[in-house]
Design a protein around this motif. Sequence first.
Motif, PDB file in Angstrom:
ATOM      1  N   GLY A 267      -5.036 -15.524 -49.687  1.00  0.00           N
ATOM      2  CA  GLY A 267      -5.204 -15.962 -51.061  1.00  0.00           C
ATOM      3  C   GLY A 267      -4.002 -16.678 -51.627  1.00  0.00           C
ATOM      4  N   CYS A 268      -2.943 -16.790 -50.857  1.00  0.00           N
ATOM      5  CA  CYS A 268      -1.726 -17.463 -51.301  1.00  0.00           C
ATOM      6  C   CYS A 268      -1.672 -18.897 -50.783  1.00  0.00           C
ATOM      7  CB  CYS A 268      -0.501 -16.683 -50.830  1.00  0.00           C
ATOM      8  SG  CYS A 268       1.074 -17.453 -51.225  1.00  0.00           S
ATOM      9  N   MET A 269      -1.879 -19.065 -49.494  1.00  0.00           N
ATOM     10  CA  MET A 269      -1.859 -20.371 -48.852  1.00  0.00           C
ATOM     11  C   MET A 269      -3.147 -20.563 -48.063  1.00  0.00           C
ATOM     12  SD  MET A 269       1.099 -22.084 -49.230  1.00  0.00           S
ATOM     13  CE  MET A 269       2.562 -21.658 -50.207  1.00  0.00           C
ATOM     14  N   SER A 270      -3.823 -21.641 -48.308  1.00  0.00           N
ATOM     15  CA  SER A 270      -5.037 -21.928 -47.554  1.00  0.00           C
ATOM     16  C   SER A 270      -4.699 -22.215 -46.100  1.00  0.00           C
ATOM     17  CB  SER A 270      -5.759 -23.132 -48.159  1.00  0.00           C
ATOM     18  OG  SER A 270      -6.785 -23.593 -47.297  1.00  0.00           O
ATOM     19  N   ALA A 271      -5.497 -21.653 -45.197  1.00  0.00           N
ATOM     20  CA  ALA A 271      -5.292 -21.918 -43.774  1.00  0.00           C
ATOM     21  C   ALA A 271      -5.447 -23.397 -43.454  1.00  0.00           C
ATOM     22  CB  ALA A 271      -6.265 -21.091 -42.940  1.00  0.00           C
ATOM     23  N   GLN A 272      -6.199 -24.124 -44.274  1.00  0.00           N
ATOM     24  CA  GLN A 272      -6.414 -25.548 -44.031  1.00  0.00           C
ATOM     25  C   GLN A 272      -5.123 -26.356 -44.143  1.00  0.00           C
ATOM     26  OE1 GLN A 272      -9.478 -26.688 -46.793  1.00  0.00           O
ATOM     27  NE2 GLN A 272     -11.128 -25.908 -45.501  1.00  0.00           N
ATOM     28  N   LEU A 273      -4.142 -25.821 -44.878  1.00  0.00           N
ATOM     29  CA  LEU A 273      -2.881 -26.535 -45.045  1.00  0.00           C
ATOM     30  C   LEU A 273      -2.106 -26.647 -43.734  1.00  0.00           C
ATOM     31  CD1 LEU A 273      -1.559 -25.149 -48.444  1.00  0.00           C
ATOM     32  CD2 LEU A 273      -2.819 -27.258 -48.012  1.00  0.00           C
ATOM     33  N   SER A 274      -2.451 -25.801 -42.761  1.00  0.00           N
ATOM     34  CA  SER A 274      -1.750 -25.852 -41.477  1.00  0.00           C
ATOM     35  C   SER A 274      -2.395 -26.831 -40.503  1.00  0.00           C
ATOM     36  CB  SER A 274      -1.701 -24.456 -40.850  1.00  0.00           C
ATOM     37  OG  SER A 274      -3.003 -23.976 -40.542  1.00  0.00           O
ATOM     38  N   GLU A 275      -3.503 -27.436 -40.885  1.00  0.00           N
ATOM     39  CA  GLU A 275      -4.151 -28.404 -40.009  1.00  0.00           C
ATOM     40  C   GLU A 275      -3.291 -29.659 -39.887  1.00  0.00           C
ATOM     41  OE1 GLU A 275      -7.974 -29.086 -41.698  1.00  0.00           O
ATOM     42  OE2 GLU A 275      -8.757 -27.093 -41.171  1.00  0.00           O
TER      43      GLU A 275
END
Length: 315
Positions: A267-275
């Motif tokens: 809920g803090c950082m979207s996993a999509q940001l690591s794409e």
Amino acid sequence: MPTSAASAEQQGADLIGHSRENSPTVGHIRKRTVHANGLDFPILEAGSGPLVLCLHGFPDHARSWAYFLDRLAQEGYWAVAPALRGYWAGGAAPDGSYRALATGQDVIALIEALGAEKADLIGHDLGARAAYAAASLDAARVRKLVGLAVPYGKGLTTAFVADGDQQRRSWYMFFFQTRLAEMAVQLNDFAFLDRLWREWSPGYVLPAADRSALNETFGQPGVLTQALAYYRQLFTPPSEAEAQAVEARASGPIAVPSLYLHGTDDGCMSAQLSEGMEAMFTNGLERVVMPGAGHFLHLEQPDDVLNHVLRFLKC
């Protein structure tokens, strides 16, 4: 060996907690201070062998790594979890900096102060940021790198500006820029921090004893203001041209074999940001998205996370 991450964290809490400290050693975990980069870092450590540094984030502390320290020690590693600069009374940054550059320099200095030529780094949240900076600054000092829950690269900065979903998740960063932040975070026995843990790891409940230990950390003189300084300096560049040039080195390509883990329910950082962050890792990056895990995945799914980490460190 502790039966759960929660019991291991309580073991670590007994080690560092000022009011509960009765012995320098509990189980296989030891504590001491190490002087590096102008600071006396409190550390937890276990085992002997190749050095692995475990770096905590916010709102967290070194005690959360107790389970990892024990397991890593059993696997033949010398596992060390230092407090980040500012996270203990008397631990204010000598140069006033809580930027990635400063924490990365701390990591390099700790490796040297511990007498090692190089180390494996495991960083969560702000600890991941410190690990990335260290690897970018001096790849020769880092054998392998593991990042948890906070990705690396320009995509994250772009998201703060252009991604409405991430702006919503990062509301606390913007609130921390205000003068109200210290007062608000401390109200009702640090209820603000409880909210962050619930929002960031919706499937995890921090045990009462561990919550108390965490609040004790942030209740130490100066620690809360110093922890907020990480975020207050996050969006402002260094003022001197030379400092800006060095800062850029702490955010460049990473030439260290790396592993990245992120939970689908963070809920803090979207996993999509690591794409797409693989482009920043010139010696390879393995990216693993873990179903059902939130932001504090090393506490929520400790054995699964450790299995990934140990496989990576040994390959």
